[in-house]
Design a protein around this motif. Structure first.
Motif, PDB file in Angstrom:
ATOM      1  N   UNK A 109       2.772   9.147  -6.074  1.00  0.00           N
ATOM      2  CA  UNK A 109       3.061  10.461  -5.477  1.00  0.00           C
ATOM      3  C   UNK A 109       1.877  10.999  -4.672  1.00  0.00           C
ATOM      4  N   UNK A 110       1.249  10.057  -3.963  1.00  0.00           N
ATOM      5  CA  UNK A 110       0.150  10.437  -3.065  1.00  0.00           C
ATOM      6  C   UNK A 110       0.422   9.869  -1.676  1.00  0.00           C
ATOM      7  N   UNK A 111       1.638  10.079  -1.203  1.00  0.00           N
ATOM      8  CA  UNK A 111       2.013   9.536   0.111  1.00  0.00           C
ATOM      9  C   UNK A 111       1.137  10.113   1.212  1.00  0.00           C
ATOM     10  N   UNK A 112       0.656  11.343   1.018  1.00  0.00           N
ATOM     11  CA  UNK A 112      -0.164  11.968   2.064  1.00  0.00           C
ATOM     12  C   UNK A 112      -1.485  11.234   2.273  1.00  0.00           C
ATOM     13  N   UNK A 123       0.829  -1.210   0.000  1.00  0.00           N
ATOM     14  CA  UNK A 123       0.000   0.000   0.000  1.00  0.00           C
ATOM     15  C   UNK A 123       0.864   1.261   0.000  1.00  0.00           C
ATOM     16  N   UNK A 124       1.928   1.261   0.813  1.00  0.00           N
ATOM     17  CA  UNK A 124       2.796   2.435   0.891  1.00  0.00           C
ATOM     18  C   UNK A 124       3.580   2.627  -0.408  1.00  0.00           C
ATOM     19  N   UNK A 125       4.073   1.517  -0.981  1.00  0.00           N
ATOM     20  CA  UNK A 125       4.836   1.605  -2.224  1.00  0.00           C
ATOM     21  C   UNK A 125       3.979   2.151  -3.360  1.00  0.00           C
ATOM     22  N   UNK A 126       2.729   1.702  -3.433  1.00  0.00           N
ATOM     23  CA  UNK A 126       1.842   2.189  -4.494  1.00  0.00           C
ATOM     24  C   UNK A 126       1.525   3.671  -4.309  1.00  0.00           C
ATOM     25  N   UNK A 127       1.322   4.074  -3.053  1.00  0.00           N
ATOM     26  CA  UNK A 127       1.059   5.488  -2.788  1.00  0.00           C
ATOM     27  C   UNK A 127       2.268   6.342  -3.136  1.00  0.00           C
TER      28      UNK A 127
END
Length: 845
Positions: free
Chosen positions: A670-673, A662-666
């Motif tokens: 470029x939607x880490x927030x 999930x974090x890698x895809x975000x």
């Protein structure tokens, strides 16, 4: 290392000849090769312009093999040829004197000229030592000798984390030893390899570390049989991993061919170990050796001749002096020193080709590697106990009983050392005063340190092995694990007698050799799974001497055949069950039970140890995934059901991997927030799927009674005893109005135990309630199932003291001695008929 460029002269090599880095090669120079004298003149002119210390050693030439019709200049297989292009000369027509630049391979090896043989008017030869691979970029001249611009291609440094390279390197070394093994055996049409040469080649292979992986691959490629095309592909393999894989394929093929052509049936049989190594084969083959060398394996210079050897900077010292130095440094006991001295004198009188030479040499090397007197110094200072307590608390939650025992051992060790220090001071003073009798008397009062032998018993995953590692850390001792699961041969413990082929020390002595000290912590893992008596002996009986504090100070390994002191070794054994451990062996050990963890303990372990470990293992950083108490409890209660925490760690790992995706895809989008590190119970259900286990909830109503479930013999007997008692007291229980009536005539009973493998209780035929085992596990299960009141045998009152506080506070525990007492709490109060039967129970018990 960054590639460097240079303009160097080229020496075309003869047909089917290749030079690799790290190899010494002799190049014959016939009279019809005018290019070599011209090349040498140029080399010496360049060398003369340098300082004396930089002369010929730093002036390189490039040795280039002839090309193959089946390969491109980059070492790739030719797919097709352009029919209009000029055909290259057949390989049989090419020789170094008439070769053109199109006949030369695209890669070569920069080499330094180490010598010239046979100076004069006739033919001579060059000795060259390969230094590094080079790629030929552009020819700058073809006459009177070839010259080209080349790029040095050095091997990259190998990372210690590169598991793939390390695995390939281990396989390469193993196959290399197998090749030497088979070349020691006679084959039809071939003479075996010289044992002395084989020994030196083995030493060369053994000394290579993973950083030398490319160098070892080149050396073995020079030895192994292969076609010109295969050797050229090895030369062109700039990537170390690719090069090792190619050489492994060549080695595997030759080893398989040798296996098919050599019969080793005469070297195997009952009582003979299967893992015969090179030294043992030298013994078998020593008397049959007729000449050194073999086709495909030319003897190396500095070893047994010239023609293809490793370039080793370190000169091998005299073997006898080196062995004597090792034995002196080992500080052997007087008895061991006497044996070693005798064997060393015998060895000096033997020829290396003698059958017994390698056997005796191996024996002496083993003696020199055993830590007879080397110990890890005990740092028993003021802060020893507090430091050890902190270490154990940091590494493990709970397990108070084990920690207490270990701290007791440390305290005793500290007091013994204090007593001995005082005695040593008094001895020194007495010796100064020439009071020798008093000094001897004081020496006899020294306290001997005999380490305890602890047995950690508990189900899988409760931390037995990791606890042993923490003990070693707390004590500041070296740690070694010996797996006893599946050991069926007594010789694996005690070693093989030297009369056997391929004899070697046992697991205990090998463990001492590995740690290098006489007072390590040894973990004897899975001692309950060690084999019993069979035609290979009795390994469990062999463990008796190892683990007996009264005998292990003179433990005798069959191979070493000299008493070895094991009393300083702290043995920690682990077992899942005591049932399979022979009583005499169990009697040698101090048993410490490690029961299963409570939910609270599992939650602490998960939050403190498992979650941080899995977050790091799965590439996440601090704050990128957050577990709360509710989430962890959900995983424990709905997705695991075990005494330990192994499956709990796996489930936590699954959650961390899902969050990593999930974090890698975000991050990629470029939607880490938008990424939420916090986990909820709903997230757990989505990640781990449907709940694997439903919590057992206490029944609120009573039901009919039958006998079902997977019941062991003990439980079946318990049910029969209970039924007999009820039938005998049916009238007192108001189950019948006639004392002679059979109450089972019109009734059936159903007793169901969902976990029947664990004994739940026992009563005597007279109704006395006897003690049961597994109190902690049973009460933890009761608490989790929502039970509020538990009846326990009065004899289990002592077991309640060790219960976790959350269990004591969550349950009302009532102790009973007789079935009448128990039934008082089970029977509905308004219909309880047995009040008068309670009178005088204590007097009847």
């Amino acid at each position: 290392m960054a590639p460097s460029k240079a303009k160097l002269p080229l020496i075309p090599l003869a047909k089917d000849t290749i030079l690799l880095p790290g190899i010494v090669l002799r190049i014959p120079v016939p009279n019809d090769r005018p290019d070599i004298p011209a090349l040498l003149s140029n080399v010496y002119s360049r060398a003369a312009s340098k300082t004396p210390s930089q002369r010929l050693d730093n002036v390189n030439v490039v040795c280039v093999p002839l090309n193959s019709l089946l390969l491109t200049r980059d070492g790739q297989k030719t797919i097709s040829e352009n029919e209009h292009s000029p055909k290259p000369k057949e390989s049989s027509d090419i020789n170094p004197s008439n070769a053109s630049k199109n006949d030369l391979f695209g890669y070569g090896v920069a080499a330094k000229i180490s010598g010239v043989e046979g100076r004069g008017t006739g033919e001579f030869a060059l000795l060259v030592e390969g230094v590094a691979r080079v790629k030929i970029e552009k020819f700058t001249q073809e006459s009177p000798f070839f010259e080209a611009e080349v790029t040095y291609m050095h091997d990259d440094a190998i990372s210690s984390d590169d598991v793939a390279i390390q695995g390939l390197f281990a396989h390469l070394k193993q196959l290399s030893r197998h090749l030497l093994f088979f070349t020691l055996l006679p084959r039809p049409g071939f003479s075996p390899l010289s044992p002395l040469l084989a020994r030196r080649l083995e030493i060369y292979i053994a000394r290579r570390g993973v950083q030398d992986a490319g160098r070892l691959a080149d050396f073995m490629a020079n030895i192994v049989e292969g076609s010109l095309e295969e050797k050229l592909q090895v030369l062109a393999a700039l990537d170390v991993k690719d090069r090792i894989e190619r050489v492994i394929a060549l080695l595997q093929r030759q080893v398989d061919d040798l296996k098919n052509s050599v019969s080793i049936a005469s070297f195997t049989g009952p009582g003979v170990p299967s893992n015969i190594d090179l030294d043992q084969m030298t013994k078998l083959n020593g008397r049959r050796t007729r000449r050194p060398g073999m086709p495909g394996m030319p003897p190396p210079p500095g070893m047994a001749g010239r023609g293809g050897a490793p370039m080793d900077d370190e000169q091998e010292p005299n073997e006898m002096d080196e062995l004597k130095g090792k034995l002196d440094a080992a500080r052997l006991t007087p008895e061991a020193a006497k044996v070693a001295d005798r064997e060393l004198k015998r060895l000096k009188k033997m020829s290396p080709a003698q059958a017994e030479y390698q056997v005796t040499r191996n024996y002496l090397e083993n003696l020199s590697e055993i830590p007879w007197s080397a110990v890890t110094e005990s740092h028993l200072g003021v802060e020893t106990l507090s430091r050890a307590r902190k270490q154990l608390d940091d590494d493990h939650y709970g397990l108070e009983k084990v920690k207490k025992r270990l701290l007791e051992y440390l305290a005793v060790l500290k007091l013994k050392q204090s007593i001995n220090d005082d005695l040593n001071t008094q001895v020194a003073k007495a010796e100064e005063e020439k009071a020798l009798e008093r000094a001897e008397s004081l020496k006899s009062k020294r306290v001997v340190d005999k380490s305890p032998i602890l047995l950690l018993v508990g189900p899988p995953g409760v931390g037995k092995t990791s606890l042993a590692k923490s003990i070693a850390t707390a004590l500041g001792r070296k740690f070694h694990r010996i797996s006893l699961g599946g050991v069926r041969d007594e010789a694996e413990i005690r070693g093989h007698r030297r009369t056997y082929i391929a004899a070697m020390p046992g697991l205990i002595v090998n463990g001492l050799k590995k740690v290098g000290v006489a007072n390590p912590v040894f973990l004897l893992d899975e001692i309950d799974k060690v084999g019993t008596s069979n035609y290979h002996g009795d390994p469990s009986a062999a463990m008796l001497e190892v683990l007996d504090p009264e005998q292990n100070h003179t433990f005798t390994d069959h191979y070493v055949n000299i008493p070895i002191d094991l009393s300083k070794v702290l043995f920690i054994a682990t077992a899942n069950s005591l049932d399979t451990i022979p009583p005499p062996l169990l009697d040698r050990m101090e048993t410490i039970n490690l029961p299963g963890y409570t939910t609270l303990e599992k939650r602490h372990i998960a939050m403190r140890h498992l979650i941080p470990k899995q977050i790091q293992t799965n590439g996440l950083g601090p704050g990128q995934v957050e577990f709360n108490q509710e989430v962890v409890s959900k995983i424990i209660e709905s997705y695991t059901r075990e005494a330990g925490v192994r499956n709990l760690e796996r489930e936590i790992g699954s959650v961390c991997r899902a969050k990593a995706v999930e974090y890698a895809e975000a991050k990629d989008a470029r939607h880490v927030e938008k990424y939420k590190p916090q986990l909820s119970v709903e997230d757990i259900e989505e990640i781990l799927g449907i709940e694997k286990y439903d919590e057992e909830i206490a029944e609120k109503t009573s039901g009919s009674v039958q006998l079902t479930g997977k019941l062991g013999d003990v439980l079946k007997e318990s049910v029969e005893v209970a039924l007999s008692w009820v039938k005998a007291h049916a009238y007192e229980l108001s189950l019948t109005h006639d004392p002679t009536e059979n109450i089972m005539k019109k009734r059936s009973i159903h007793v169901h135990c969902p976990s029947g493998a664990i004994p739940k209780g026992e009563i005597s035929l007279r109704g006395r309630v006897t003690a049961v085992g597994g109190i902690k596990e049973k009460l933890i299960g009761a608490l989790r199932a929502g039970v509020k009141t538990v009846l326990l045998p009065a004899q289990n009152r002592k077991d309640v003291k060790d219960l976790p506080q959350e269990v004591k506070e969550g349950l009302q525990i009532i102790h009973v001695q007789h079935i009448w007492e128990a039934m008082r709490y089970v029977w509905p109060e308004s219909h309880w008929p047995g009040e008068e039967n309670l009178a005088g129970i204590e007097s009847r018990l």
